[in-house]
Every structure is written in C-alpha cells, then in structure tokens.
Scaffold this active site. Sequence first.
Site, PDB file in Angstrom:
ATOM      1  N   SER A 160      -9.725   1.642   4.108  1.00  0.00           N
ATOM      2  CA  SER A 160     -10.247   2.942   4.556  1.00  0.00           C
ATOM      3  C   SER A 160     -11.397   2.751   5.537  1.00  0.00           C
ATOM      4  O   SER A 160     -12.330   1.999   5.263  1.00  0.00           O
ATOM      5  CB  SER A 160     -10.777   3.754   3.370  1.00  0.00           C
ATOM      6  N   GLU A 244     -15.389   2.055  -9.220  1.00  0.00           N
ATOM      7  CA  GLU A 244     -14.608   2.877  -8.300  1.00  0.00           C
ATOM      8  C   GLU A 244     -13.891   3.996  -9.057  1.00  0.00           C
ATOM      9  O   GLU A 244     -13.876   5.138  -8.645  1.00  0.00           O
ATOM     10  CB  GLU A 244     -13.593   1.998  -7.562  1.00  0.00           C
ATOM     11  N   ASN A 360      -2.032   6.021 -10.428  1.00  0.00           N
ATOM     12  CA  ASN A 360      -2.169   6.633 -11.760  1.00  0.00           C
ATOM     13  C   ASN A 360      -1.199   6.030 -12.773  1.00  0.00           C
ATOM     14  O   ASN A 360      -1.486   6.026 -13.977  1.00  0.00           O
ATOM     15  CB  ASN A 360      -1.992   8.147 -11.650  1.00  0.00           C
TER      16      ASN A 360
HETATM   17  C1  LIG Z   1      -5.900   7.002   1.055  1.00  0.00           C
HETATM   18  C2  LIG Z   1      -5.878   5.568   0.615  1.00  0.00           C
HETATM   19  C3  LIG Z   1      -7.019   4.784   0.805  1.00  0.00           C
HETATM   20  C4  LIG Z   1      -7.007   3.437   0.438  1.00  0.00           C
HETATM   21  N1  LIG Z   1      -8.117   2.711   0.713  1.00  0.00           N
HETATM   22  C5  LIG Z   1      -8.118   1.393   0.430  1.00  0.00           C
HETATM   23  C6  LIG Z   1      -9.237   0.585   0.787  1.00  0.00           C
HETATM   24  O1  LIG Z   1     -10.224   1.069   1.348  1.00  0.00           O
HETATM   25  N2  LIG Z   1      -9.192  -0.731   0.514  1.00  0.00           N
HETATM   26  C7  LIG Z   1      -8.125  -1.310  -0.115  1.00  0.00           C
HETATM   27  O2  LIG Z   1      -8.173  -2.502  -0.362  1.00  0.00           O
HETATM   28  N3  LIG Z   1      -7.032  -0.586  -0.449  1.00  0.00           N
HETATM   29  C8  LIG Z   1      -7.009   0.753  -0.192  1.00  0.00           C
HETATM   30  N4  LIG Z   1      -5.902   1.508  -0.505  1.00  0.00           N
HETATM   31  C9  LIG Z   1      -4.728   0.860  -1.098  1.00  0.00           C
HETATM   32  C10 LIG Z   1      -4.503   1.238  -2.547  1.00  0.00           C
HETATM   33  O3  LIG Z   1      -5.453   0.644  -3.394  1.00  0.00           O
HETATM   34  C11 LIG Z   1      -3.056   0.840  -2.897  1.00  0.00           C
HETATM   35  O4  LIG Z   1      -2.216   1.706  -2.139  1.00  0.00           O
HETATM   36  C12 LIG Z   1      -2.741   0.968  -4.366  1.00  0.00           C
HETATM   37  O5  LIG Z   1      -3.416  -0.009  -5.110  1.00  0.00           O
HETATM   38  C13 LIG Z   1      -1.222   0.855  -4.642  1.00  0.00           C
HETATM   39  O6  LIG Z   1      -0.700  -0.301  -4.080  1.00  0.00           O
HETATM   40  P1  LIG Z   1       0.605  -0.248  -3.132  1.00  0.00           P
HETATM   41  O7  LIG Z   1       0.366   0.816  -2.104  1.00  0.00           O
HETATM   42  O8  LIG Z   1       0.865  -1.637  -2.691  1.00  0.00           O
HETATM   43  O9  LIG Z   1       1.780   0.286  -4.046  1.00  0.00           O
HETATM   44  P2  LIG Z   1       2.633  -0.571  -5.105  1.00  0.00           P
HETATM   45  O10 LIG Z   1       1.711  -1.407  -5.916  1.00  0.00           O
HETATM   46  O11 LIG Z   1       3.733  -1.248  -4.371  1.00  0.00           O
HETATM   47  O12 LIG Z   1       3.211   0.560  -6.034  1.00  0.00           O
HETATM   48  C14 LIG Z   1       4.340   1.365  -5.669  1.00  0.00           C
HETATM   49  C15 LIG Z   1       4.657   2.274  -6.862  1.00  0.00           C
HETATM   50  O13 LIG Z   1       5.077   1.464  -7.993  1.00  0.00           O
HETATM   51  C16 LIG Z   1       4.257   1.747  -9.123  1.00  0.00           C
HETATM   52  N5  LIG Z   1       4.023   0.549  -9.914  1.00  0.00           N
HETATM   53  C17 LIG Z   1       3.711  -0.688  -9.419  1.00  0.00           C
HETATM   54  N6  LIG Z   1       3.532  -1.546 -10.442  1.00  0.00           N
HETATM   55  C18 LIG Z   1       3.727  -0.844 -11.607  1.00  0.00           C
HETATM   56  C19 LIG Z   1       3.662  -1.167 -13.002  1.00  0.00           C
HETATM   57  N7  LIG Z   1       3.360  -2.399 -13.407  1.00  0.00           N
HETATM   58  N8  LIG Z   1       3.898  -0.177 -13.909  1.00  0.00           N
HETATM   59  C20 LIG Z   1       4.186   1.085 -13.508  1.00  0.00           C
HETATM   60  N9  LIG Z   1       4.266   1.451 -12.201  1.00  0.00           N
HETATM   61  C21 LIG Z   1       4.034   0.501 -11.257  1.00  0.00           C
HETATM   62  C22 LIG Z   1       2.962   2.261  -8.543  1.00  0.00           C
HETATM   63  O14 LIG Z   1       2.216   3.018  -9.468  1.00  0.00           O
HETATM   64  C23 LIG Z   1       3.457   3.087  -7.357  1.00  0.00           C
HETATM   65  O15 LIG Z   1       3.871   4.359  -7.759  1.00  0.00           O
HETATM   66  C24 LIG Z   1      -5.865   2.861  -0.158  1.00  0.00           C
HETATM   67  C25 LIG Z   1      -4.723   3.641  -0.369  1.00  0.00           C
HETATM   68  C26 LIG Z   1      -4.721   4.970   0.018  1.00  0.00           C
HETATM   69  C27 LIG Z   1      -3.469   5.786  -0.190  1.00  0.00           C
END
Ligand SMILES: Cc1cc2nc3c(=O)[nH]c(=O)nc-3n(C[C@H](O)[C@H](O)[C@H](O)COP(=O)(O)OP(=O)(O)OC[C@H]3O[C@@H](n4cnc5c(N)ncnc54)[C@H](O)[C@@H]3O)c2cc1C
Length: 379
Positions: A160, A244, A360
């Site tokens: 972000s 956080e 979540n």
């Molecule tokens: C607006 C925004 C701001 C952000 N800012 C930052 C930032 O400043 N710095 C930073 O480092 N990151 C940032 N992020 C990244 C954010 O932390 C990640 O998007 C988040 O941790 C999810 O990871 P992913 O997108 O790789 O999704 P994935 O981990 O690939 O997940 C995809 C889906 O699968 C589900 N899932 C995955 N594993 C499991 C499990 N074991 N059990 C059940 N469900 C599961 C998830 O809940 C999700 O619905 C930001 C994201 C957004 C949207």
Amino acid sequence: MDLLHSGADEEFRAEARAWLTAHVPRTPLPSLETEEGFAAHRAWEAELAADRWSVVSWPEEFAGRAASLLAWLVFEEEYWAAGAPGRVGQNGISLLAPTLFAHGTAEQRARVLAPMARGEVVWAQAWSEPEAGSDLASLTSRAVRTDGGWRLSGQKTWSSRAAFADRAFGLFRSDPDTPRPHQGLTYLMFDLRAPGVTVRPVGRLDGKPAFAEVFLDEVFVPDEDVIGEPGQGWRIAMSTAADERGLTLRSPGRFLASAARLHELWRERGGPADARARVADALIGARAYQLFTYAAASRVLDGASLGPESSMNKVFWSDYDLALHETALDVLGAEGERAGSAWAEGYVFSLAGPVYAGTNEIQRDIIAERLLGLPKGRR
Ligand SMILES: Cc1cc2nc3c(=O)[nH]c(=O)nc-3n(C[C@H](O)[C@H](O)[C@H](O)COP(=O)(O)OP(=O)(O)OC[C@H]3O[C@@H](n4cnc5c(N)ncnc54)[C@H](O)[C@@H]3O)c2cc1C
C-alpha cells in the site's frame, strides 16, 4: 458515570478537540492514493507533529505525549469525529513503530521514529509476495550476507502506498536450509529508492495509483537496518500482525464517526424500508466495537499481549465497514453510485477490508483453533 475515563483523559479530549477544531482543513485533502494527495497528507502529518498530535502515545523523546492507550483511543474518537484526514504515515506509525519499540535497538528508535512522526519518511509494508499472502511463511525473497550487511533480492506485492513512500519494512529468507518455513527469516528495513529497487505502481479498482509491487535486485542493506536477530523475523512479524489486526489499524473512533454520519444521512434521506434497522445496527456495532476495544486495551494495560484475540477485531471491523458502506449506498440510491463521492470511495475501499491485514478466512481459522480450541481444519 464513565468507568473508563479519568478526569485527565477528559482534559486530554478537550485539548485535542480544540486543536482539531482550529487545524482540520475545511475542504477535504485530495486522496492520499495520488501523488498530489500524498504530498498534502505528508504536510498534514508535519502539522500534527509540530504540536505533538501525530503520535500521542509515544514517549516525549520521540515527539509523542506519552499518552496512555485509553487516552489514545480518546484522541482517535476526536480525530475521526472532526473529519480529519486519513493518516499517510499509518503503516509506519501503527506497524513498524510498535515493532521497533518492542524489538528494535535504541539507535534504530532514535534514527527512525521522529522523522516518521513528522511525515518526512513515509513507510510501506513489504510483506506479501505473489506466492506468499495468507501463507506468508512461504515467502522466497532472499537476504544474503555480505560485508557489513545484506543483499536483498526478490519480489514483494500489494504494498500500500509504496508508489510514493520512502522506505519499507519486510521479511526476507536469510537461511534457505531450515526444516520449517517459519524459520530462517529476517526482518529488515530498506530504502525504496536504493539502487536495485524498482517500484511498479498497480492501479486499484478506483484507478488510484499508490499501490505497488516492489522488485529487489541485490539491494544492499546495512546491518543497522536488521530488526531483532537475523533468523528471528517470524516471531517479530507476528507481534506486528497483532498490532495491525487489533487496536491500531482501525480504532473504534473511525467507526463511531462513520456511524454518526450514516445516521445523519439516513435522517436526511430516509431510504429503503430496511434502512432504519441497518442504521441502528451500525450505531450499535460501533458502540460494541468501542467497548470491546476498551476491554482489550484494559487487558493490555494490565500487562497482557493482544495475541490471537486481535483476529476478532479484524473480522469485526472489516465486516462492519462493508455493511456500513452498503447501507449508505442503499440510502443514497442511484446517487451513491456516483464516482468520487466519499461514500462510493469508502465503499470501494471497504471491499478490500476482508482481504488485507490477513484474510478473514485465515482470521476465522485462528479464532477457531487458538481461541475456541477447535481441531485444526483441513488445509
Ligand atoms: C487493499 C489491500 C492493501 C494491502 N496492503 C498490503 C501492504 O501494504 N503490504 C503487504 O505486504 N501486503 C498488503 N496486502 C496484501 C494482503 O495482505 C494479501 O492480499 C492477503 O494476505 C491475502 O493474500 P493473497 O492476496 O495472496 O491471497 P491468497 O493467500 O492466495 O488467498 C486467496 C483466498 O484463499 C483463501 N485461503 C488461503 N489459504 C487459506 C487457508 N489456509 N484456509 C482457508 N482459506 C484460505 C484466502 O482467505 C482467500 O480468500 C494488501 C491487500 C489489499 C487488498
């Protein structure tokens, strides 16, 4: 009778309110997700800091007022009720700073905190990678030992505001041969303009460009920028994550103010038949979150750490924010769809709430396993 606040807290509230009344810009600043808005929000951080309102809970030597956690919550209520600008320094102030207070050296605190408080150095969080979001421990960006420091290589994503920020903090794999992925990680700070760093903006749903991916190619970082011991990054990062999700990223003051604005909107406009009950839910939800947070803060003041309970805050505030904005858009009807309106912008951002700061689904797993003692789910 207020069981929570002392007379001193109420004096603090009055002082904060008076300052905010005199200083909050009359017209909203441009979005902090744009270059122009970013600069305007930096200037606002400097204005806050000049009168020591930028980081009220920090010690005085770092530009704070040494306010208690409860007084900080009071400040947040006044801040958001006054319609003050969003905090461009938030990642640094609410994530990196508590990490430095808990795990940093005196030299790091002296060097990093005051410029952060004044908005001179704005920090981005560089944790997520293309293949390491929810499963953060699978990250592959590397920190390789070199003379006097480390060389960082790899890719971070979804950072972000990194497009306009100055520095970043993140986790790197410093030992690829450990038996478990949570081991062998090191927590480092680095300069987003150092040789070898490429920051590529990623457009958001609303078209604003401040989000970014960050590419690192043999970026040198001196030893003084390692937080804690090399290899201990996971433990340190988990204390950052609790901050956080828990108290600091979304204080109840923000939702009390939003719920009051929604109430006002509904009184002016009416809205669909179920709006009355949904507005009531929003008002009750904000108050419930406030009380829940005060209870958590009281426990912290008694020496407890936030721990997995912060996942409950996270699920609550993200679902709450979304429901509140959906209600506002329904009250506004077709007008609510108008791009650029504060409610429409807030709605688009609230869609991301269940994702950032850990999704979540992951928070619910933590609640199920660590708070309710349920068996581990199938992964
Ligand atoms: C607006 C925004 C701001 C952000 N800012 C930052 C930032 O400043 N710095 C930073 O480092 N990151 C940032 N992020 C990244 C954010 O932390 C990640 O998007 C988040 O941790 C999810 O990871 P992913 O997108 O790789 O999704 P994935 O981990 O690939 O997940 C995809 C889906 O699968 C589900 N899932 C995955 N594993 C499991 C499990 N074991 N059990 C059940 N469900 C599961 C998830 O809940 C999700 O619905 C930001 C994201 C957004 C949207």
